[in-house]
Design an enzyme around this catalytic site. Structure first.
Site, PDB file in Angstrom:
ATOM      1  N   SER A 283     -34.739  -6.148 -20.756  1.00 17.37           N
ATOM      2  CA  SER A 283     -34.669  -7.013 -19.577  1.00 17.37           C
ATOM      3  C   SER A 283     -34.725  -8.467 -20.067  1.00 17.37           C
ATOM      4  CB  SER A 283     -35.760  -6.634 -18.593  1.00 17.37           C
ATOM      5  OG  SER A 283     -36.884  -7.395 -18.810  1.00 17.37           O
TER       6      SER A 283
ATOM      7  N   ASP B 188     -27.290 -10.216  -8.791  1.00 17.73           N
ATOM      8  CA  ASP B 188     -28.384  -9.427  -8.212  1.00 17.73           C
ATOM      9  C   ASP B 188     -27.885  -8.025  -7.875  1.00 17.73           C
ATOM     10  OD1 ASP B 188     -30.931  -9.034  -7.465  1.00 17.73           O
ATOM     11  OD2 ASP B 188     -30.816 -10.142  -5.578  1.00 17.73           O
TER      12      ASP B 188
ATOM     13  N   GLU C  34     -23.300  -5.216 -14.362  1.00 13.32           N
ATOM     14  CA  GLU C  34     -24.063  -5.096 -13.128  1.00 13.32           C
ATOM     15  C   GLU C  34     -23.180  -4.511 -12.021  1.00 13.32           C
ATOM     16  OE1 GLU C  34     -26.928  -6.331 -14.028  1.00 13.32           O
ATOM     17  OE2 GLU C  34     -28.051  -6.687 -12.180  1.00 13.32           O
TER      18      GLU C  34
ATOM     19  N   LYS D  72     -27.909 -17.805 -22.668  1.00 10.02           N
ATOM     20  CA  LYS D  72     -27.846 -16.938 -23.857  1.00 10.02           C
ATOM     21  C   LYS D  72     -27.369 -17.737 -25.055  1.00 10.02           C
ATOM     22  CE  LYS D  72     -26.425 -12.890 -21.146  1.00 10.02           C
ATOM     23  NZ  LYS D  72     -25.302 -12.055 -20.725  1.00 10.02           N
TER      24      LYS D  72
ATOM     25  N   CYS E  75     -50.678  -1.346  21.207  1.00 11.07           N
ATOM     26  CA  CYS E  75     -50.651  -0.924  22.594  1.00 11.07           C
ATOM     27  C   CYS E  75     -51.367   0.419  22.643  1.00 11.07           C
ATOM     28  CB  CYS E  75     -49.197  -0.776  23.047  1.00 11.07           C
ATOM     29  SG  CYS E  75     -49.036   0.181  24.550  1.00 11.07           S
TER      30      CYS E  75
ATOM     31  N   CYS F 122     -49.410  -4.841  26.919  1.00  9.22           N
ATOM     32  CA  CYS F 122     -48.245  -4.522  26.096  1.00  9.22           C
ATOM     33  C   CYS F 122     -46.992  -5.083  26.765  1.00  9.22           C
ATOM     34  CB  CYS F 122     -48.142  -3.003  25.954  1.00  9.22           C
ATOM     35  SG  CYS F 122     -46.561  -2.466  25.278  1.00  9.22           S
TER      36      CYS F 122
ATOM     37  N   GLU G 157     -24.492 -18.445 -17.448  1.00  9.53           N
ATOM     38  CA  GLU G 157     -23.669 -17.628 -16.548  1.00  9.53           C
ATOM     39  C   GLU G 157     -24.523 -17.139 -15.385  1.00  9.53           C
ATOM     40  OE1 GLU G 157     -22.772 -14.926 -19.730  1.00  9.53           O
ATOM     41  OE2 GLU G 157     -24.003 -13.336 -18.843  1.00  9.53           O
TER      42      GLU G 157
ATOM     43  N   CYS H 181     -46.172   4.723  26.126  1.00  9.16           N
ATOM     44  CA  CYS H 181     -45.348   3.511  26.097  1.00  9.16           C
ATOM     45  C   CYS H 181     -43.972   3.911  25.552  1.00  9.16           C
ATOM     46  CB  CYS H 181     -46.013   2.497  25.173  1.00  9.16           C
ATOM     47  SG  CYS H 181     -45.030   1.034  24.888  1.00  9.16           S
TER      48      CYS H 181
ATOM     49  N   TYR I  26       2.231   1.933  -3.404  1.00 11.53           N
ATOM     50  CA  TYR I  26       1.150   2.425  -4.259  1.00 11.53           C
ATOM     51  C   TYR I  26       0.902   3.907  -3.959  1.00 11.53           C
ATOM     52  CZ  TYR I  26      -3.437   2.860  -6.455  1.00 11.53           C
ATOM     53  OH  TYR I  26      -4.485   3.258  -7.246  1.00 11.53           O
TER      54      TYR I  26
ATOM     55  N   ASP J 216       0.838  -1.205   0.000  1.00 12.70           N
ATOM     56  CA  ASP J 216       0.000   0.000   0.000  1.00 12.70           C
ATOM     57  C   ASP J 216       0.874   1.256   0.000  1.00 12.70           C
ATOM     58  OD1 ASP J 216      -2.100  -1.669   0.069  1.00 12.70           O
ATOM     59  OD2 ASP J 216      -2.800  -1.131   2.091  1.00 12.70           O
TER      60      ASP J 216
ATOM     61  N   LYS K  49     -26.682 -14.982 -12.844  1.00 13.63           N
ATOM     62  CA  LYS K  49     -27.490 -13.754 -12.889  1.00 13.63           C
ATOM     63  C   LYS K  49     -27.167 -12.992 -11.599  1.00 13.63           C
ATOM     64  CE  LYS K  49     -32.100 -12.099 -13.949  1.00 13.63           C
ATOM     65  NZ  LYS K  49     -32.153 -10.984 -13.056  1.00 13.63           N
TER      66      LYS K  49
ATOM     67  N   TYR L 129     -21.081  -8.245 -18.645  1.00 16.19           N
ATOM     68  CA  TYR L 129     -21.466  -9.468 -19.346  1.00 16.19           C
ATOM     69  C   TYR L 129     -22.012  -9.213 -20.746  1.00 16.19           C
ATOM     70  CZ  TYR L 129     -25.629  -7.684 -17.010  1.00 16.19           C
ATOM     71  OH  TYR L 129     -26.603  -6.854 -16.526  1.00 16.19           O
TER      72      TYR L 129
ATOM     73  N   CYS M 152     -44.867  -1.867  28.170  1.00 11.68           N
ATOM     74  CA  CYS M 152     -45.309  -0.985  29.255  1.00 11.68           C
ATOM     75  C   CYS M 152     -46.441  -1.564  30.105  1.00 11.68           C
ATOM     76  CB  CYS M 152     -45.724   0.365  28.688  1.00 11.68           C
ATOM     77  SG  CYS M 152     -47.259   0.270  27.768  1.00 11.68           S
TER      78      CYS M 152
ATOM     79  N   LYS N 245     -34.646 -18.597 -12.656  1.00 10.79           N
ATOM     80  CA  LYS N 245     -34.548 -18.122 -11.267  1.00 10.79           C
ATOM     81  C   LYS N 245     -34.527 -19.317 -10.315  1.00 10.79           C
ATOM     82  CE  LYS N 245     -35.299 -13.542 -11.395  1.00 10.79           C
ATOM     83  NZ  LYS N 245     -35.851 -12.825 -10.327  1.00 10.79           N
TER      84      LYS N 245
END
Ligand code: IVH
Length: 723
Positions: A83, A118, A177, A294, A434, A416, A114, A439, A37, A34, A116, A229, A419, A318
């Protein structure tokens, strides 16, 4: 150093830094320490300080260069960002393959599989090898220009590595992504929780929220990463003609690409690849929710074509959310800020989608009934992309013989858990609540009540604003409102990190003005706004009519006499009871009862209310309120006493109010007039002293003018009040 020498050194240093960025951020094989660098980086910074013209947008020093923006510019995509159609079964994957094969009857098709990822789709445009524009997908046609934010992601090359085999296209759009690693997400959430900030529910929301930040310096602190991708617009020849070649090309050019891809030549190979991916995807640093299948050959893709939304040559499979079975040991009830009671499942700890789970939400009473969830059951839990898992069902075959249906109100014993006050099921919702606004858990309700119309009338701070003020700890209790500044309030995010919606400076200024006005609101409104048990609007007015200040109410001899009168009467201590009655009569706080004998009196404020008020101010909460009001210089006065104090500035004066005033309601202006001893009437006559007129004043204004009555506006009125 001459400019040309500086240029040469700059080029060397930048190339070296780029090489190490690639080794560290893309390939995860750092080659220098570091410190070394940092040395290179600082030499580059110094050089650019000396020769400003060397500071080009693609210089390694320009990753966190941009200034905060007010909003993002729009970016129309040269090629739409489509999409993918989703499938949830292998049978659907097989029919997709059959469908495409039918469109290309004589072709031997090659497929890729490949992960997917998220995250959030982005498009990067490189012009002559330099990153020019980075944008979100948006609606597929137009996205947000988030170039400055994307530049902070260190694995995104600001300049393409020259490809070894082919020339660089003049324009190349790369698609992929942006995500937050699981590890980065955990760390970020832990830091946010520690500093009292709202936590993100999953890495995807966290990445989305981060990319939407308007200040790239904030984005730079978020652990974002990206992989690529696909491609968008390309101006150039001699580019790959197959998806797998493109991925290799992109990797060569300096991008992170999917962890692994499978090349398949048959349906069976493809299904096997989907299963193989499912086995390893949990070891990836990012979350995946499926496999993307694909067609490999690009010219064939064009023959198959597109629907309006998605390509016909690709599909997403999925994976079902991961589930686990575990024992439900206990159900406890959590009290929310608004008083809603939520059941929480305490589970035998179990490992699921990368973490150990010991709690899950059960939503509400109806959900528990619908799924017939019982303590002791083996339950099925699921993590559908959220941090908090849910109980989705029960393994009935494993139910212990003695398991009883869960009795929500019985479990609470009507009280509750925080309280001990009574609970009630909200007839409109599935939630139990409650009832006790005091409370400790219910801060939002208290702030909301305080700001309501009829109370302190700070309506712009009610509802969601109140809830967010409590959640973000800006005003955890009503009196904290008096410490808010327009600046702080203006920045309050009423949405969440993913979809921020700030309160705004203008609204904040209005709200702060309303809070300021509340300082001098009459005592009755304060007594009502503090939500003292048993004190409704009318009672609050009654109390205010007989006391000058809040301290007087807190230690009221009249209220003590009301209690004494009733207690002593019960104790048959006639003398004491008569004495108390007499004092109350003298003060005008009681009247002689017609129905009882001579000694009988009636008071509007009865012993239950009297006791409740005195108990409230003697309680820890009440004492704190009095202490803080003093500290905040809040001294509400009854109208009677305010008029007395000001020497009845308006005494004997009659006002008529008309039209909309710029900063106060007519009701507020009326209260002020009365507090200063004046009278408000509804129609203008020659006896009227002033007509206080706002915007769109109608016939009353005309009449005032014809009768020669003095017309004043709000500014003048306020000046008179301050006199
Ligand atoms: S290809 C025209 N490949 O999934 C096809 N998309 O549901 C464009 N995604 O908007 C997408 N991983 O944000 C492709 N390996 C991958 C992907 C991927 C994640 C996202 C992408 C897209 C969404 C569609």
């Amino acid at each position: 150093m001459t400019l040309s020498q500086a240029k040469t050194r700059h080029e060397e240093l930048a190339a070296e830094i780029r090489r190490h960025d690639d080794l560290y951020y893309v390939q995860a094989r750092p080659a220098i320490t570091d410190q070394d660098y940092d040395r290179l980086y600082h030499e580059l910074l110094d050089l650019e300080e000396q020769f400003k013209e060397l500071r080009t947008p693609d210089s390694p020093t320009q990753r966190v260069g941009g200034e905060p923006v007010k909003s993002f510019r729009s970016e129309k995509h040269r090629v739409p960002m489509l999409s993918l159609d989703n499938t949830y079964s292998q049978a659907e994957v097989r029919s997709f393959i059959t469908r495409v094969q039918k469109l290309l009857p004589h072709q031997q098709l090659t497929w890729t599989v490949e992960p997917k990822v998220d995250g959030l789709a982005v498009n990067l445009r490189y012009e002559n090898g330099a990153l020019a524009v980075g944008a979100t997908r948006g609606d597929g046609t137009t996205g947000d220009n988030i170039t400055s934010n994307l530049k902070t992601i260190r694995s995104i090359p600001l300049r393409l590595h020259p490809p070894s085999r082919r020339p660089l296209p003049a324009v190349l759009e790369v698609r992929g992504e942006v995500y937050m690693t699981r590890e980065g997400f955990k760390k970020l959430n832990a830091e946010r929780a520690a500093s009292g900030l709202e936590v993100f529910s999953n890495p995807r929301n966290s990445a989305a929220g981060s990319l939407k930040q308007l200040d790239p310096r904030i984005v730079a602190t978020r652990p974002l990463d990206a992989l690529f991708y696909g491609i968008g617009a390309v101006d150039g020849d001699h580019v790959p003609q197959c998806h797998d070649d493109w991925l290799a090309w992109l990797k060569d050019a300096g991008f992170k690409t999917p962890e692994k891809i499978w090349i398949c030549h048959s349906e069976d190979e493809l299904i096997a690849a989907i299963d193989a991916l499912d086995k390893i995807r949990h070891n990836f640093r990012y979350e995946t929710d499926g496999a993307v299948i694909k067609l490999n050959d690009l010219p064939l893709r064009e023959q198959v074509g597109y629907t309006a939304k998605a390509p016909r040559w690709a599909i997403a499979y999925k994976y079902a959310p991961e589930q686990a079975h575990t024992r439900l040991n206990e159900i406890t009830i959590r009290v929310g800020r608004t008083g809603a009671l939520t059941p929480v499942a305490h589970l035998e700890p179990v490992f699921l989608s990368g973490s150990t789970i010991s709690r899950a939400t059960l939503h509400n009473e109806d959900e528990i009934k619908r799924k017939d969830i019982r303590i002791g059951d083996t339950v099925i839990i699921e993590k559908a992309g959220e941090v908090i898992p849910a109980v989705v069902g029960v393994v009935m075959s494993q139910r212990p013989p003695n398991a009883e249906p869960f009795d929500f109100p019985g479990h609470l014993a009507g009280k509750c858990p925080v309280c001990g006050s009574p609970v009630r099921r909200d007839p409109q919702f599935s939630a139990w609540r409650c009832e006790n606004i005091h409370c400790p858990a219910q801060a939002t309700r208290r702030v909301e009540f305080f700001t309501a119309r009829g109370a302190l009338d700070i309506e712009s701070v009610g509802g969601i604003v109140a809830d967010k003020l409590v959640e973000r700890k800006l005003a955890p209790e009503p009196l904290d409102l008096f410490k808010l500044t327009a600046e702080k309030l203006g920045e309050l995010n009423l949405g969440d990190e993913e979809s921020p919606r700030v309160f705004g400076r203008k609204n904040a200024e209005k709200a702060v003005a309303a809070i300021e006005r509340a300082r001098t609101a009459p005592l009755g409104r304060w007594l009502f706004g503090l939500a003292i048990p048993e004190v409704g609007k009318t009672t609050a007015g009654q109390l205010a009519a007989f006391h000058d200040t809040i301290e007087e109410v807190a230690d009221s001899p009249l209220l003590k006499d009301v209690i004494a009168y009733h207690d002593k009467k019960k104790d048959k201590d006639k003398d004491e009871s008569d004495a108390a009655a007499q004092r109350l009569l003298d003060a005008g706080f009681a009247a002689r009862s017609k129905s009882e004998k001579e000694t009988g009196i009636v008071t509007e404020v009865g012993p239950v209310v009297a006791r409740s008020v005195l108990e409230y101010f003697a309680s820890h909460e009440g004492r704190e309120v009095l202490r803080r009001m003093k500290d905040l210089d809040l001294h509400p006065q009854s109208q009677k006493s305010a008029a007395k104090k000001s020497g009845g500035l308006f005494s004997g004066k009659t006002f008529v109010l008309t039209g909309t005033l710029p900063s106060m309601t007519r009701e507020e202006a009326g209260s002020r007039i009365e507090a200063l001893g004046g009278k408000v009437t509804s129609s203008v006559s020659k006896n009227t002293d002033f007509v206080l007129a706002g915007a769109e004043a109608g016939s009353k204004l005309d009449k005032a003018q014809s009768l020669g009555v003095r017309v004043i506006d709000e500014a003048e009125f306020l000046k008179m009040c301050a006199a």
